[in-house]
Design a protein around this motif. Structure first.
Motif, PDB file in Angstrom:
ATOM      1  N   GLY A  63       0.770  -1.227   0.000  1.00  0.00           N
ATOM      2  CA  GLY A  63       0.000   0.000   0.000  1.00  0.00           C
ATOM      3  C   GLY A  63       0.800   1.275   0.000  1.00  0.00           C
ATOM      4  N   GLY A  64       2.130   1.171   0.004  1.00  0.00           N
ATOM      5  CA  GLY A  64       2.950   2.378   0.012  1.00  0.00           C
ATOM      6  C   GLY A  64       3.094   2.964   1.393  1.00  0.00           C
ATOM      7  N   TRP A  65       3.530   4.226   1.443  1.00  0.00           N
ATOM      8  CA  TRP A  65       3.802   4.881   2.716  1.00  0.00           C
ATOM      9  C   TRP A  65       3.299   6.313   2.661  1.00  0.00           C
ATOM     10  CZ3 TRP A  65       7.153   3.893  -1.217  1.00  0.00           C
ATOM     11  CH2 TRP A  65       7.837   4.986  -1.754  1.00  0.00           C
ATOM     12  N   THR A  66       3.269   6.963   3.805  1.00  0.00           N
ATOM     13  CA  THR A  66       2.833   8.351   3.888  1.00  0.00           C
ATOM     14  C   THR A  66       4.033   9.276   3.728  1.00  0.00           C
ATOM     15  OG1 THR A  66       1.008   7.744   5.352  1.00  0.00           O
ATOM     16  CG2 THR A  66       1.668  10.057   5.332  1.00  0.00           C
ATOM     17  N   ILE A  67       3.937  10.216   2.815  1.00  0.00           N
ATOM     18  CA  ILE A  67       5.012  11.175   2.529  1.00  0.00           C
ATOM     19  C   ILE A  67       4.835  12.372   3.455  1.00  0.00           C
ATOM     20  CG2 ILE A  67       6.020  12.699   0.781  1.00  0.00           C
ATOM     21  CD1 ILE A  67       4.993  10.720  -1.335  1.00  0.00           C
ATOM     22  N   VAL A  68       5.726  12.485   4.434  1.00  0.00           N
ATOM     23  CA  VAL A  68       5.583  13.477   5.502  1.00  0.00           C
ATOM     24  C   VAL A  68       6.577  14.617   5.300  1.00  0.00           C
ATOM     25  CG1 VAL A  68       5.698  13.866   7.990  1.00  0.00           C
ATOM     26  CG2 VAL A  68       4.795  11.709   7.103  1.00  0.00           C
ATOM     27  N   GLN A  69       6.078  15.839   5.370  1.00  0.00           N
ATOM     28  CA  GLN A  69       6.921  17.022   5.323  1.00  0.00           C
ATOM     29  C   GLN A  69       6.973  17.682   6.706  1.00  0.00           C
ATOM     30  OE1 GLN A  69       8.957  16.982   2.625  1.00  0.00           O
ATOM     31  NE2 GLN A  69       8.498  19.087   2.049  1.00  0.00           N
ATOM     32  N   ARG A  70       8.170  18.067   7.114  1.00  0.00           N
ATOM     33  CA  ARG A  70       8.342  18.728   8.410  1.00  0.00           C
ATOM     34  C   ARG A  70       7.826  20.169   8.357  1.00  0.00           C
ATOM     35  NH1 ARG A  70      12.897  17.047  11.869  1.00  0.00           N
ATOM     36  NH2 ARG A  70      13.531  19.245  11.951  1.00  0.00           N
ATOM     37  N   VAL A  71       7.139  20.572   9.421  1.00  0.00           N
ATOM     38  CA  VAL A  71       6.714  21.956   9.609  1.00  0.00           C
ATOM     39  C   VAL A  71       7.521  22.477  10.788  1.00  0.00           C
ATOM     40  CG1 VAL A  71       4.775  23.500  10.083  1.00  0.00           C
ATOM     41  CG2 VAL A  71       4.409  21.410   8.749  1.00  0.00           C
ATOM     42  N   ASP A  72       8.664  23.102  10.494  1.00  0.00           N
ATOM     43  CA  ASP A  72       9.599  23.504  11.551  1.00  0.00           C
ATOM     44  C   ASP A  72      10.075  24.944  11.407  1.00  0.00           C
ATOM     45  OD1 ASP A  72      11.131  23.194   9.301  1.00  0.00           O
ATOM     46  OD2 ASP A  72      12.585  21.821  10.185  1.00  0.00           O
ATOM     47  N   ASP A  73       9.358  25.730  10.618  1.00  0.00           N
ATOM     48  CA  ASP A  73       9.714  27.138  10.440  1.00  0.00           C
ATOM     49  C   ASP A  73       9.393  27.914  11.717  1.00  0.00           C
ATOM     50  OD1 ASP A  73      10.101  29.790   9.512  1.00  0.00           O
ATOM     51  OD2 ASP A  73       9.468  29.231   7.498  1.00  0.00           O
ATOM     52  N   SER A 312      20.129  11.331   1.071  1.00  0.00           N
ATOM     53  CA  SER A 312      18.755  11.273   1.573  1.00  0.00           C
ATOM     54  C   SER A 312      17.858  10.440   0.676  1.00  0.00           C
ATOM     55  CB  SER A 312      18.195  12.690   1.722  1.00  0.00           C
ATOM     56  OG  SER A 312      18.902  13.410   2.714  1.00  0.00           O
ATOM     57  N   SER A 313      18.105  10.458  -0.612  1.00  0.00           N
ATOM     58  CA  SER A 313      17.307   9.640  -1.532  1.00  0.00           C
ATOM     59  C   SER A 313      17.536   8.162  -1.272  1.00  0.00           C
ATOM     60  CB  SER A 313      17.659   9.977  -2.986  1.00  0.00           C
ATOM     61  OG  SER A 313      17.326  11.320  -3.294  1.00  0.00           O
ATOM     62  N   MET A 314      18.801   7.776  -1.052  1.00  0.00           N
ATOM     63  CA  MET A 314      19.097   6.382  -0.733  1.00  0.00           C
ATOM     64  C   MET A 314      18.478   5.993   0.607  1.00  0.00           C
ATOM     65  SD  MET A 314      20.713   5.175  -3.285  1.00  0.00           S
ATOM     66  CE  MET A 314      21.318   3.635  -2.630  1.00  0.00           C
ATOM     67  N   ALA A 315      18.517   6.901   1.560  1.00  0.00           N
ATOM     68  CA  ALA A 315      17.926   6.623   2.871  1.00  0.00           C
ATOM     69  C   ALA A 315      16.416   6.465   2.768  1.00  0.00           C
ATOM     70  CB  ALA A 315      18.284   7.736   3.850  1.00  0.00           C
ATOM     71  N   ALA A 316      15.764   7.320   1.973  1.00  0.00           N
ATOM     72  CA  ALA A 316      14.317   7.224   1.796  1.00  0.00           C
ATOM     73  C   ALA A 316      13.945   5.916   1.102  1.00  0.00           C
ATOM     74  CB  ALA A 316      13.811   8.417   0.989  1.00  0.00           C
ATOM     75  N   PHE A 317      14.755   5.508   0.124  1.00  0.00           N
ATOM     76  CA  PHE A 317      14.521   4.217  -0.528  1.00  0.00           C
ATOM     77  C   PHE A 317      14.588   3.085   0.495  1.00  0.00           C
ATOM     78  CE2 PHE A 317      16.459   0.315  -2.068  1.00  0.00           C
ATOM     79  CZ  PHE A 317      15.555  -0.085  -3.038  1.00  0.00           C
ATOM     80  N   ALA A 318      15.606   3.131   1.358  1.00  0.00           N
ATOM     81  CA  ALA A 318      15.758   2.091   2.369  1.00  0.00           C
ATOM     82  C   ALA A 318      14.567   2.062   3.311  1.00  0.00           C
ATOM     83  CB  ALA A 318      17.053   2.310   3.149  1.00  0.00           C
ATOM     84  N   ALA A 319      14.075   3.241   3.698  1.00  0.00           N
ATOM     85  CA  ALA A 319      12.925   3.307   4.596  1.00  0.00           C
ATOM     86  C   ALA A 319      11.692   2.677   3.947  1.00  0.00           C
ATOM     87  CB  ALA A 319      12.639   4.756   4.980  1.00  0.00           C
ATOM     88  N   ALA A 320      11.478   2.979   2.668  1.00  0.00           N
ATOM     89  CA  ALA A 320      10.329   2.417   1.960  1.00  0.00           C
ATOM     90  C   ALA A 320      10.491   0.916   1.757  1.00  0.00           C
ATOM     91  CB  ALA A 320      10.159   3.116   0.614  1.00  0.00           C
ATOM     92  N   ALA A 321      11.699   0.480   1.370  1.00  0.00           N
ATOM     93  CA  ALA A 321      11.937  -0.947   1.152  1.00  0.00           C
ATOM     94  C   ALA A 321      11.854  -1.725   2.455  1.00  0.00           C
ATOM     95  CB  ALA A 321      13.304  -1.155   0.502  1.00  0.00           C
ATOM     96  N   GLY A 322      12.201  -1.072   3.567  1.00  0.00           N
ATOM     97  CA  GLY A 322      12.135  -1.728   4.868  1.00  0.00           C
ATOM     98  C   GLY A 322      10.758  -1.732   5.481  1.00  0.00           C
ATOM     99  N   GLY A 323       9.818  -1.021   4.882  1.00  0.00           N
ATOM    100  CA  GLY A 323       8.437  -1.083   5.337  1.00  0.00           C
ATOM    101  C   GLY A 323       7.997  -0.001   6.294  1.00  0.00           C
TER     102      GLY A 323
END
Length: 489
Positions: A63-73, A312-323
């Motif tokens: 089902g994929g994952w939720t794409i979260v953006q930080r609100v830290d301004d 960061s792209s490689m890390a995001a890939f790992a997060a998605a591949a890891g579930g």
């Protein structure tokens, strides 16, 4: 039965062979042609081979994952404009990062209810995931959210929420708590009862390992501390007289992922196995861990920030591949200051490309079937379980932090990593060999904002674990070497 186990902390040792068996559900045998073990300092690998392929525990849905953006301004109005832009452009979740949070890295939304309301103005809260990152005022944030929902006439029971309450992460990151450990343990049951009375199906308590990771912890130390934090949460539910079977759905996890994609995938897989074992030890039927993954701050560099995009792209890939269930990518320019719109756009689009162009989310388990990855995962489980049991023997996570025991082990791991970088075993592209050159920070665009220190007020204190990037460690060591007096002779 479960109460006695949690009270005594009698979690049995588990060897690596048992973790491998848990991964596949069958016995494993040694082979004369064992794969070469990766040289991760905190792990001890057994050379094990297995018969191919049966489904592992907790298979991932596609089902994929939720794409979260930080609100830290630091500016709520500016933060709202960015959040609206992110949602329109494809983000499906927001993470509110308040000032004073250990993962705010010196910035963050003002910790006031009016700032929260301004930042979420015109945001379709019924259509997105909303998480509150751990911060010193996490408990009162629940009231802010409920009041905001009431004014917006939104039913909180129909929202996707995570409140991210983790006193241990605040204690470790900021070095202080605003109430004693005894008062905290006494007040949490009442707070939990109040939460349950509202009937909100949200993640309430979180075991957050990002603070330890960004301070230099090994993957095993991060996971072990997260297990100790989650078990302490179970104890709080128990003291609130809430059945533990109803507690586990309200407990979540947050961890860091790095450009080392195989180790990051293994860390996510290990977390699921570790949490299943912890639940079984408490007499519970295991449910899958809810995991929020954020790309590592410590891996980012001041020099050559364009390299951070690939990291960061490689890390995001790992997060998605890891579930991971939800993923947040740090902008590549965050080491330079408060990220601007361009930096945040790059972070968001890294996930959108993975989600929409690689078809990664259509695979049930991208990492399934890798023998070497199973060995890595099992070894990480074994090392993390040992760390967890060590923390339990020290009186639990909060007590261990109060005594400085966890900090000692994290500091030792950080020094070991520094020695590996100085010895050339680990190289940072664009930084290693470039320490004599000053970073050209003027060419990197950031928003105008003053970096702020974490709050120091409190009634109980410990040695803090502030975030420290790997390139900062090298720079500090290089300056120290240059300032050291020359040896005689």
């Amino acid at each position: 039965m479960e109460a006695a186990i949690i009270s005594t902390g009698s979690f049995p040792p588990i060897d690596r062979a048992q973790w491998l068996e848990a991964l596949r559900g069958e016995a494993f045998a040694r082979s004369g042609e064992a794969p070469v073990s990766p040289s991760y300092a905190d792990l001890h690998f057994e050379q094990l081979r297995q018969e191919p392929a049966r489904a592992g525990q907790f298979p991932l849905s596609g089902g994929g994952w939720t794409i979260v953006q930080r609100v830290d301004d630091v500016n709520a109005k500016r933060a709202n404009a960015q959040a609206q832009f992110d949602i329109e452009a494809g983000a499906t979740g927001l993470a509110i990062v308040f000032e004073g949070a250990p993962n705010a890295f010196g910035y963050g939304l003002p910790a006031r209810p009016e700032a929260l309301a301004a930042a979420l103005h015109n945001i379709p809260l019924n259509r997105i995931y909303l998480r509150i990152d751990v911060h010193p005022s996490s408990r009162v944030t629940i009231d802010w959210i409920i009041e905001l929902m009431r004014r917006k006439r939104v039913d909180p029971s129909r929202l996707s929420l995570s409140f991210g309450i983790d006193p241990a992460a605040v204690f470790a990151g900021n070095g202080s708590l605003r109430m004693s450990l005894e008062a905290l343990r006494a007040s949490m049951p009442q707070s939990l009862a109040h939460f349950f009375a509202m009937g909100i199906p949200a993640t309430l308590l979180e075991a957050d390992g990002r603070v330890l990771h960004n301070a230099g912890a090994t993957e095993a130390q991060e996971l072990g501390a997260m297990m100790a934090g989650a078990v302490s949460h179970l104890r709080m539910f128990q003291e609130a007289r809430q059945p533990l079977i109803y507690a586990t759905p309200h407990i979540g996890f947050a961890l860091s992922v790095t450009q080392d994609q195989f180790l990051s995938i293994a860390k996510l897989r290990a977390l699921r196995l570790l949490w299943a074992k912890a639940q079984e030890a408490c007499g519970l039927q295991p449910i899958a861990a809810k995991i929020h993954a954020e790309t590592s701050y410590r891996m980012l560099t001041l020099r050559a920030p364009e390299n951070n995009i690939l990291r960061s792209s490689m890390a995001a890939f790992a997060a998605a591949a890891g579930g991971a269930d939800t993923i947040s990518v740090l902008p590549p320019n965050i080491p330079h200051g408060l990220p601007d719109r361009r930096g945040r756009q790059i972070a968001r689009n890294a996930q959108l490309v993975l989600s929409e162009e690689t078809h990664l989310s259509s695979l049930a388990s991208p990492a399934f079937g890798s023998e070497e990855l199973n060995i890595l995962t099992a070894s990480l489980c074994a090392a993390a379980w040992d760390e967890f049991r060590q923390i339990e023997a020290e009186g639990g996570l909060l007590n261990s932090l109060g005594k400085g025991m966890v900090q000692q082990r994290v500091t030792a791991a950080r020094q070991q990593a520094l020695a590996q970088m100085q010895g050339g075993k680990v190289r940072i592209v664009g930084t290693s060999g470039q320490l004599h050159l000053r970073p050209d920070v003027e060419k990197v665009s950031t928003l105008k904002a003053e970096r702020r220190e974490v709050p120091q007020d409190g009634v109980v204190f410990c040695d803090s674990l502030p975030p420290l990037r790997l390139d900062e460690m090298l720079d500090d060591a290089n300056i120290a070497d240059a300032d050291a007096p020359a040896a005689d002779g």
